[in-house]
Design a protein around this motif. Structure first.
Motif, PDB file in Angstrom:
ATOM      1  N   LYS A 154      50.245  -0.427 -15.911  1.00  0.00           N
ATOM      2  CA  LYS A 154      49.867   0.957 -16.185  1.00  0.00           C
ATOM      3  C   LYS A 154      49.322   1.656 -14.946  1.00  0.00           C
ATOM      4  O   LYS A 154      49.630   2.833 -14.691  1.00  0.00           O
ATOM      5  CB  LYS A 154      48.800   0.977 -17.298  1.00  0.00           C
ATOM      6  CG  LYS A 154      48.351   2.374 -17.701  1.00  0.00           C
ATOM      7  CD  LYS A 154      49.439   3.092 -18.478  1.00  0.00           C
ATOM      8  CE  LYS A 154      48.955   4.412 -19.047  1.00  0.00           C
ATOM      9  NZ  LYS A 154      48.646   5.437 -18.022  1.00  0.00           N
ATOM     10  N   ASP A 155      48.518   0.956 -14.167  1.00  0.00           N
ATOM     11  CA  ASP A 155      47.910   1.571 -12.991  1.00  0.00           C
ATOM     12  C   ASP A 155      48.730   1.359 -11.723  1.00  0.00           C
ATOM     13  O   ASP A 155      48.356   1.865 -10.663  1.00  0.00           O
ATOM     14  CB  ASP A 155      46.503   0.994 -12.773  1.00  0.00           C
ATOM     15  CG  ASP A 155      45.584   1.268 -13.946  1.00  0.00           C
ATOM     16  OD1 ASP A 155      45.766   2.313 -14.592  1.00  0.00           O
ATOM     17  OD2 ASP A 155      44.698   0.428 -14.219  1.00  0.00           O
ATOM     18  N   GLN A 161      51.727   5.928 -14.882  1.00  0.00           N
ATOM     19  CA  GLN A 161      50.347   6.352 -14.633  1.00  0.00           C
ATOM     20  C   GLN A 161      49.954   7.610 -15.401  1.00  0.00           C
ATOM     21  O   GLN A 161      48.826   7.711 -15.896  1.00  0.00           O
ATOM     22  CB  GLN A 161      50.125   6.548 -13.130  1.00  0.00           C
ATOM     23  CG  GLN A 161      50.118   5.245 -12.355  1.00  0.00           C
ATOM     24  CD  GLN A 161      50.097   5.455 -10.845  1.00  0.00           C
ATOM     25  OE1 GLN A 161      50.124   6.587 -10.355  1.00  0.00           O
ATOM     26  NE2 GLN A 161      50.061   4.365 -10.081  1.00  0.00           N
ATOM     27  N   ARG A 162      50.856   8.572 -15.517  1.00  0.00           N
ATOM     28  CA  ARG A 162      50.504   9.853 -16.153  1.00  0.00           C
ATOM     29  C   ARG A 162      50.751   9.868 -17.647  1.00  0.00           C
ATOM     30  O   ARG A 162      50.259  10.751 -18.349  1.00  0.00           O
ATOM     31  CB  ARG A 162      51.268  11.003 -15.482  1.00  0.00           C
ATOM     32  CG  ARG A 162      50.816  11.278 -14.059  1.00  0.00           C
ATOM     33  CD  ARG A 162      51.462  12.535 -13.488  1.00  0.00           C
ATOM     34  NE  ARG A 162      52.905  12.429 -13.386  1.00  0.00           N
ATOM     35  CZ  ARG A 162      53.779  13.145 -14.077  1.00  0.00           C
ATOM     36  NH1 ARG A 162      53.343  14.048 -14.944  1.00  0.00           N
ATOM     37  NH2 ARG A 162      55.082  12.977 -13.908  1.00  0.00           N
ATOM     38  N   ALA A 163      51.509   8.891 -18.163  1.00  0.00           N
ATOM     39  CA  ALA A 163      51.800   8.854 -19.597  1.00  0.00           C
ATOM     40  C   ALA A 163      50.628   8.227 -20.350  1.00  0.00           C
ATOM     41  O   ALA A 163      50.137   7.163 -19.977  1.00  0.00           O
ATOM     42  CB  ALA A 163      53.072   8.057 -19.849  1.00  0.00           C
ATOM     43  N   LYS A 164      50.184   8.882 -21.404  1.00  0.00           N
ATOM     44  CA  LYS A 164      49.042   8.372 -22.168  1.00  0.00           C
ATOM     45  C   LYS A 164      49.411   7.154 -23.009  1.00  0.00           C
ATOM     46  O   LYS A 164      48.559   6.325 -23.306  1.00  0.00           O
ATOM     47  CB  LYS A 164      48.490   9.481 -23.075  1.00  0.00           C
ATOM     48  CG  LYS A 164      47.896  10.656 -22.308  1.00  0.00           C
ATOM     49  CD  LYS A 164      47.391  11.732 -23.249  1.00  0.00           C
ATOM     50  CE  LYS A 164      46.827  12.912 -22.477  1.00  0.00           C
ATOM     51  NZ  LYS A 164      46.346  13.986 -23.387  1.00  0.00           N
ATOM     52  N   TYR A 176      58.511  11.440 -16.227  1.00  0.00           N
ATOM     53  CA  TYR A 176      57.582  10.558 -15.511  1.00  0.00           C
ATOM     54  C   TYR A 176      58.279   9.663 -14.479  1.00  0.00           C
ATOM     55  O   TYR A 176      57.655   9.251 -13.504  1.00  0.00           O
ATOM     56  CB  TYR A 176      56.848   9.649 -16.505  1.00  0.00           C
ATOM     57  CG  TYR A 176      56.153  10.388 -17.614  1.00  0.00           C
ATOM     58  CD1 TYR A 176      54.896  10.948 -17.416  1.00  0.00           C
ATOM     59  CD2 TYR A 176      56.750  10.542 -18.868  1.00  0.00           C
ATOM     60  CE1 TYR A 176      54.239  11.631 -18.431  1.00  0.00           C
ATOM     61  CE2 TYR A 176      56.105  11.222 -19.894  1.00  0.00           C
ATOM     62  CZ  TYR A 176      54.859  11.759 -19.667  1.00  0.00           C
ATOM     63  OH  TYR A 176      54.216  12.440 -20.674  1.00  0.00           O
TER      64      TYR A 176
END
Length: 396
Positions: A154-155, A161-164, A176
């Protein structure tokens, strides 16, 4: 003489009745007759092995199995050079990523086992491994593989990174994902296809896919399926001619259920389209896996061998572990058994029982040891004169 001949005839008749009774019993009980035939002389175990370690596919558990086998049989392993933890991933593998190799194009460097993360490059791998090497890999349903990758990377992957959430990402992935943004995004689309050395951004053209699948079949003797891990270990053990304890394992690099996402049906279908190359790779080798498994064992044999494997795992867990359920990082006493934490995942590990004798402790430590610590341990065994591998996260 007549009495002797009469006795012989009576014995022969009795023997025939006994044979007939055995056949009738076998048929009545539906016993697989092959189980009554003594095994042929056991051939030596396979010791030259190349495992393509794909991402988020239970491959860390298989790595542990291979490391343990290598150590117990005093084999050589192609380990990452210097401070590296991978064999050059995500770049294509070349021989200079292996510790202990002299960079001479005319030299053949033969190790027994190769199993760390790499992007498959067959000509270069051939320079490292013997000709009779057994090549195998493992795949996972892309729905679950991508879900695991999203949490773990995720990081790290720009696309995530920008997707919740993964549901949000899959609703509009091109919002994305940018194929040109470094190789960090390989985890976000067709990652297993990429690991096999192919273009993860290629169109899922039928002719292209067919050729690449044929290429994998030509180079790999076996492709396992993580969704059927125990069945995979049964087949692998038979192909490698290993003992049962050689393939028994504890699940490693597993997440807590609190970090596992349950995708909507719409998202699951979107994964199949977004990762179409991975989906076709998985579908194809899921079929070939079951074809090979059913050709090797009868349904009864498969059930028996899977249960035998699981029973032995339960025995070893009871012997080795304080609790068979893996623990959060903060509840693991021995830092050498604390797994690396990736992204938003909560990676679990194990505590060993106290008071184990030296031999048992050695076995249990190796079975519960996380990937990075195990790699560092193998490196120190194989290269005692070199600077030990540094595992930075253990110092935090």
């Amino acid at each position: 003489m007549s009495i002797l001949r009469g006795t012989q005839r009576s014995f022969q008749v009795a023997l025939w009745f006994l044979v007939l009774a055995v056949f009738l019993l076998v048929g009545f009980l539906h016993v697989d007759f092959r189980l009554l035939i003594p095994d042929k002389v056991q051939e030596p175990p396979v010791t030259n092995i190349m495992f393509l370690k794909t991402h988020k596919t239970a491959s860390s558990t298989i790595l542990n199995i291979l490391y343990r086998f290598s150590e117990s049989h005093n084999l050589s392993t192609a380990l990452p050079e210097g401070s590296r933890v991978h064999l050059g991933y995500p770049w294509f593998f070349v021989t200079r990523y292996v510790e202990g190799l002299k960079q001479d194009a005319h030299l053949q460097h033969h190790f027994n086992i190769m199993c760390n993360h790499l992007r498959f490059n067959y000509p270069e791998v051939q320079k490292v491994m013997p000709r009779d090497t057994f090549y195998f890999s493992i795949l996972r349903n892309p729905v679950f593989q991508l879900e695991s990758s999203f949490i773990y990377y995720k990081d790290y992957a720009p696309a995530f990174q920008r997707a919740k959430s993964l549901d949000e990402f899959l609703a509009d992935p091109w919002k994305y994902y940018n194929a040109s943004v470094s190789l960090k995004n390989v985890y976000a689309k067709n990652n297993m296809w990429f690991d096999f050395g192919f273009d993860n951004n290629a169109p899922a053209d039928m002719d292209y896919v067919r050729k690449r699948l044929a290429e994998v079949e030509q180079r790999f003797h076996l492709v396992l399926i993580a969704d059927y891990f125990d069945e995979s270990m049964v087949l692998l053990r038979r192909r490698l001619r290993w003992q049962l304890d050689d393939v028994v394992s504890f699940k490693l690099n597993v997440r807590s259920q609190s970090t596992v996402s349950h995708l909507t049906p719409e998202s699951q279908e979107r994964v199949q389209h977004w990762c179409a190359l991975d989906w076709q790779l998985y579908q194809h080798f899921n079929r070939t896996f079951w074809t090979q498994l059913h050709a090797e064992l009868s349904p009864r044999q498969l059930t028996e061998e899977v249960e035998q494997l699981r029973e032995r795992q339960r025995e070893l867990m009871a012997l080795c572990l304080q609790d068979p359920e893996p623990k959060n990082l903060t509840h693991i006493d021995d830092q050498n058994l604390r797994p690396y934490q990736g992204g938003k995942a909560n990676i679990l590990g194990y505590n060993l029982r106290h008071g184990l004798d030296t031999t048992t402790l050695h076995i249990c430590q190796r079975m519960a040891m996380p990937e990075l610590q195990h790699m560092a341990h193998m490196y120190s065994l194989q290269f005692p004169d070199k600077t030990p591998k540094d595992i930075p996260f253990l110092k935090k």
